[in-house]
Structure formats: structure tokens, C-alpha cells
Design a protein around this motif. Structure first.
Motif, PDB file in Angstrom:
ATOM      1  N   ALA A   1       1.909  -5.839  -7.020  1.00 11.76           N
ATOM      2  CA  ALA A   1       1.608  -6.607  -5.760  1.00 11.76           C
ATOM      3  C   ALA A   1       1.553  -8.176  -5.992  1.00 11.76           C
ATOM      4  CB  ALA A   1       0.472  -6.034  -4.805  1.00 11.76           C
TER       5      ALA A   1
ATOM      6  N   THR B   1      -5.206  -0.686  -4.339  1.00 11.63           N
ATOM      7  CA  THR B   1      -4.885   0.183  -5.594  1.00 11.63           C
ATOM      8  C   THR B   1      -5.771   1.541  -5.501  1.00 11.63           C
ATOM      9  OG1 THR B   1      -5.070  -2.003  -6.613  1.00 11.63           O
ATOM     10  CG2 THR B   1      -5.001  -0.132  -7.956  1.00 11.63           C
TER      11      THR B   1
ATOM     12  N   THR C   1       0.865  -1.124   0.057  1.00 13.83           N
ATOM     13  CA  THR C   1       0.167  -0.208   0.038  1.00 13.83           C
ATOM     14  C   THR C   1       0.846   1.351   0.036  1.00 13.83           C
ATOM     15  OG1 THR C   1      -1.656  -1.145   1.312  1.00 13.83           O
ATOM     16  CG2 THR C   1      -2.019   1.054   1.040  1.00 13.83           C
TER      17      THR C   1
ATOM     18  N   THR D   1     -10.100  -5.087  -8.435  1.00 11.14           N
ATOM     19  CA  THR D   1      -8.746  -5.296  -7.775  1.00 11.14           C
ATOM     20  C   THR D   1      -8.888  -5.280  -6.310  1.00 11.14           C
ATOM     21  OG1 THR D   1      -6.600  -4.328  -7.691  1.00 11.14           O
ATOM     22  CG2 THR D   1      -8.437  -2.911  -7.855  1.00 11.14           C
TER      23      THR D   1
ATOM     24  N   ASP E   1       0.627  -1.668 -10.506  1.00  6.93           N
ATOM     25  CA  ASP E   1       0.688  -2.317  -9.055  1.00  6.93           C
ATOM     26  C   ASP E   1       0.829  -3.734  -9.542  1.00  6.93           C
ATOM     27  OD1 ASP E   1      -0.231  -3.728  -7.247  1.00  6.93           O
ATOM     28  OD2 ASP E   1      -2.085  -2.533  -6.905  1.00  6.93           O
TER      29      ASP E   1
HETATM   30  C1  LIG Z   1      -1.912  -7.027  -1.617  1.00  2.00           C
HETATM   31  C2  LIG Z   1      -2.023  -6.162  -2.650  1.00  2.00           C
HETATM   32  C3  LIG Z   1      -1.880  -4.772  -2.494  1.00  2.00           C
HETATM   33  C4  LIG Z   1      -1.375  -4.065  -1.118  1.00  2.00           C
HETATM   34  O1  LIG Z   1      -0.395  -4.760  -0.412  1.00  2.00           O
HETATM   35  P1  LIG Z   1      -0.035  -4.831   1.100  1.00  2.00           P
HETATM   36  O2  LIG Z   1       1.330  -5.115   1.202  1.00  2.00           O
HETATM   37  O3  LIG Z   1      -0.847  -5.598   1.812  1.00  2.00           O
HETATM   38  O4  LIG Z   1      -0.054  -3.526   1.593  1.00  2.00           O
HETATM   39  C5  LIG Z   1      -1.896  -3.750  -3.445  1.00  2.00           C
HETATM   40  N1  LIG Z   1      -2.525  -3.949  -4.653  1.00  2.00           N
HETATM   41  C6  LIG Z   1      -2.805  -5.304  -4.892  1.00  2.00           C
HETATM   42  C7  LIG Z   1      -3.315  -5.600  -6.436  1.00  2.00           C
HETATM   43  C8  LIG Z   1      -2.686  -6.444  -3.710  1.00  2.00           C
HETATM   44  O5  LIG Z   1      -2.801  -7.676  -4.242  1.00  2.00           O
END
Ligand SMILES: *Cc1c(COP(=O)(O)O)cnc(C)c1O
Length: 384
Positions: free
Chosen positions: A177, A91, A63, A87, A175
Motif C-alpha cells: 500500500a 494490515t 483494505t 504498520t 502489503d
Molecule cells: C494505507 C494502507 C492500507 C490501506 O489502504 P486503504 O486504501 O486506506 O484502505 C493498508 N496497509 C498499509 C500499510 C497502508 O499504509
């Protein structure tokens, strides 16, 4: 419960590298540099090399990895940032935290990723037009940035989204993540967009033992700015504060853990790929399996299928001891905290549809063939 099937088996990975991780943790406890210790810089170096970018900046979560680039670009009130409706909440949350306005764009049913046509429609609707909305309290939104998401581990369609960003002069923040370890045309995610953000939340493909994240950039200046922002806007020395920042540092302990996990990451990515291939080959007759865009290699953060009677399937699998998860049951554009933000004209029908049909199956690199067989049989029987 010893034979319960885990959705993600973090203990199997722990068993594999327990000694290495325990001694990495012991080394940090011995040197005592818990904040910004030497392992943080070492990890950043290795992450940058892995992603093929000049800089990786480690930070406190995925985040914050999304928030910090927006802060670095000065994105705030009156600025529109285009995000997919389908999502994880972070995001759009990062955009709202920066004081800017998330604008929800639809996704494609096959890949679950941002639909470039819907993105263009949203940009055209807001560029230079006044919108007045009580909830937003702004008269005109200025399009500033796009945040495509590498959902479930597959790179977004950067071949089509990068030219759109260029044509409209918008920043592109990827993003990734869920996508760290995936690639497009042989290039790892992290290198797409002006900056990219990832997360080391334990359940992500590369996870630590707590919260963590990283930002990727090729720009020396941006990397320096990000490091200042995540350290309370620090200037040249610790007690100089030249801008407003946050406490967004990655703990040394988490960096030490990630260095050990990165050593087996390539091997885990390959295992995830084999497991996903087997799911797709075996399930394509009974469910809609994920589609990949040309040149994409997913890291399979989730293996998500679509079936018309999703809840019935999940219930039948549960009866057989097979856990499933619903990512995501509600598009962000319909969430209470977010529904006052604008949505692309025509809405997000694909996101709405997906929210009712998706179900994710157990997926991790240590999923044994016999267990996978059991899952495939159960889905096939329920679907038949
Ligand atoms: C997990 C996730 C985040 C945020 O990550 P955190 O480390 O939990 O703050 C942001 N975007 C997406 C798409 C995610 O899956």
C-alpha cells in the motif's frame, strides 16, 4: 496561510496535470459507465505492465485489496496470519475481517520492516501447537499466510521472507500500500509474494481522488476469482452468484484519474528519491535516518527519522511552521481492538521502541529545495 508548508502537497501535482485530469473526468461523465467502465480495464492493463505481473485487479481500497486475496485463499477461522506489529491498522484488520487470527511479529529498527527472525520464531511458536485463549475461542491455530509490509515505501526483505514462506508452506501476501513504485533488485513491488495489494488513497505515492486499490497476481485463475469476489461473487453472468463476495469495485472515475497520474509517476518517483537522498545526507549526524536493504529502491511514501526526544523535536518544528506526523504512535499489538490477538513470544520490543522515537518529515515530489533546506536546518538546530 499561503506560505504554510504542506506535509504532502497534492495541490502542486494537481496544478501540473489539471487539464488532463479534468478532461479524463469529463470523458467518463460523457460516456456514463460509472461502474466497470472501459477505464478500469485500461488501468488494470497499465498497472500490470508497470509492476511486471500478468494481472492487476482494481478494487475499492487498499483494505479490500488485502481482504480479497485472503477470501480467495479461503483463509478464515482458526487460521493464523503473521503480520508486523508496526504498520497501519488495515494490515491486521483485513485478517480479522476474514475471520482469521492476526499474529503480531516484530520489525527491524533500521528499515521499519518485518524482522525475518521474529517471523520464524512466531511460526515455530504456533505451528501445530494448541493455544487456548478465551478471547480467541480456538484451540489450535493453523499457520496459513504471511503479510509483510513495504513500510514507508521500502520493499520488505523478500530475499529472506520468501524462503521462510516456502519452507513452511505459507501463502505470501505483500502489503505494498505504501510501496507501489519501489523496487528490489530492479523488480517492482507487486511481483513479490503470491499476491500483492496496494492502495490508491490520496496520500499514497500513487493516489486517486478518493478510495481505491489493486491486487497483483501472476495466476489467471486467481485473477478470475478475485474479479468474482469483488463483484458479489458473480458467476458467468451478472445475476448468478456462485460464492459470497463483496462490493469491492474501483469507480471508473478513479481509474480515469489514475491513468493520468500514472503518466507522471516515474518522474515523481525520481523526485522523491532525490529529496530522500538529500534528507539522509544532511540529517545523518543529528538523527537516525532510514536504512535500505541491499538492492532496495524505496518510493519514500514517508521519510521517517528516529530521535530520542521525538515530541520535543515535533513541537520545535511546529513552532517554525513545519508539519510532522507520527507513523505510528502505538504498535497494533497494543491497540484496544487488537491486543487480544497473539504476539510472537518475547513480544515486539523494537516496535514499542520505534513507536516512541519515530517522526516523519514533509515528503512529496514537489518539495522545493529552499523549503527542504529550511526543514533540514530546523531539524539540525533542534537536534544539536
Ligand atoms: C494505507 C494502507 C492500507 C490501506 O489502504 P486503504 O486504501 O486506506 O484502505 C493498508 N496497509 C498499509 C500499510 C497502508 O499504509
Amino acid at each position: 496561510m499561503s506560505d504554510a508548508i504542506p506535509f504532502i502537497d497534492l495541490q502542486a501535482q494537481r496544478g501540473r496535470i489539471e487539464k488532463q485530469i479534468d478532461s479524463a473526468i469529463a470523458r467518463v461523465l460523457a460516456h456514463g459507465s460509472y461502474i466497470m467502465g472501459p477505464e478500469v480495464a485500461e488501468l488494470e492493463h497499465q498497472l500490470a505492465e508497470f509492476a511486471g505481473v500478468h494481472h492487476a485487479v482494481a478494487c475499492s481500497s487498499g483494505t479490500d485489496a488485502l481482504l480479497l486475496p485472503l477470501m480467495a485463499w479461503g483463509i478464515g477461522p482458526g487460521d493464523a496470519v503473521f503480520v508486523p506489529a508496526f504498520t497501519f491498522v488495515a494490515t491486521a484488520e483485513a485478517v480479522a475481517l476474514a475471520g482469521a487470527t492476526p499474529v503480531f511479529v516484530d520489525v527491524l529498527a533500521g528499515t521499519f520492516n518485518m524482522d525475518p527472525a521474529s517471523l520464524e520464531k512466531a511460526i515455530d511458536a504456533f505451528a501445530g501447537k494448541s493455544i487456548t485463549s478465551e478471547a480467541l475461542a480456538v484451540e489450535e491455530l493453523r499457520p496459513k499466510a504471511i503479510i509483510p509490509v513495504d513500510l514507508f515505501g521500502q520493499p520488505a526483505d523478500y530475499d529472506r521472507i520468501v524462503p521462510i514462506a516456502e519452507r513452511h508452506g505459507l501463502k505470501l501476501l505483500a502489503d505494498t500500500a505504501q510501496g507501489f513504485g519501489a523496487s528490489l533488485h530492479g523488480k517492482r513491488t507487486g511481483c513479490f509474494g503470491h499476491m500483492a495489494a496496494t492502495s490508491f488513497f490520496p496520500a499514497k505515492p500513487l493516489g486517486c481522488y478518493g478510495d481505491g486499490g489493486a491486487i497483483f497476481t501472476d495466476s489467471d485463475d486467481e485473477a478470475e476469482l478475485l474479479r468474482s469476489l469483488l463483484n458479489h461473487g458473480q458467476g458467468r453472468d451478472r445475476y448468478q452468484n456462485v460464492r459470497i463476495g463483496i462490493n469491492g469495485r474501483l469507480d471508473t472515475l478513479q481509474a480515469a484519474i489514475l491513468i493520468e497520474k500514472l503518466k507522471i509517476f516515474e518522474d515523481e518517483i525520481a523526485a522523491r528519491g532525490r529529496i530522500a537522498d538529500r534528507y539522509s545526507r544532511s540529517l545523518r549526524e543529528v538523527a537516525r535516518v532510514p536504512a535500505l536493504i541491499p538492492g532496495a529502491a524505496s518510493v519514500w511514501a514517508q521519510y521517517t527519522i528516529r530521535v530520542p526526544h521525538r515530541d520535543a523535536l515535533a513541537a520545535r518544528l511546529k513552532d517554525r511552521g513545519i508539519p510532522t506526523a507520527i507513523y505510528y504512535p502505538t504498535p497494533l499489538s497494543r491497540q484496544e481492538g487488537y491486543r487480544h490477538y497473539p504476539t510472537v513470544p518475547g513480544g515486539t520490543p523494537v516496535s514499542d521502541h520505534l513507536a516512541a522515537e519515530v517522526v516523519s518529515l514533509p515528503m512529496h515530489p514537489y518539495l522545493q529545495p529552499a523549503i527542504q533546506e529550511k526543514i533540514i536546518d530546523a531539524v539540525s538546530e533542534a537536534g544539536a
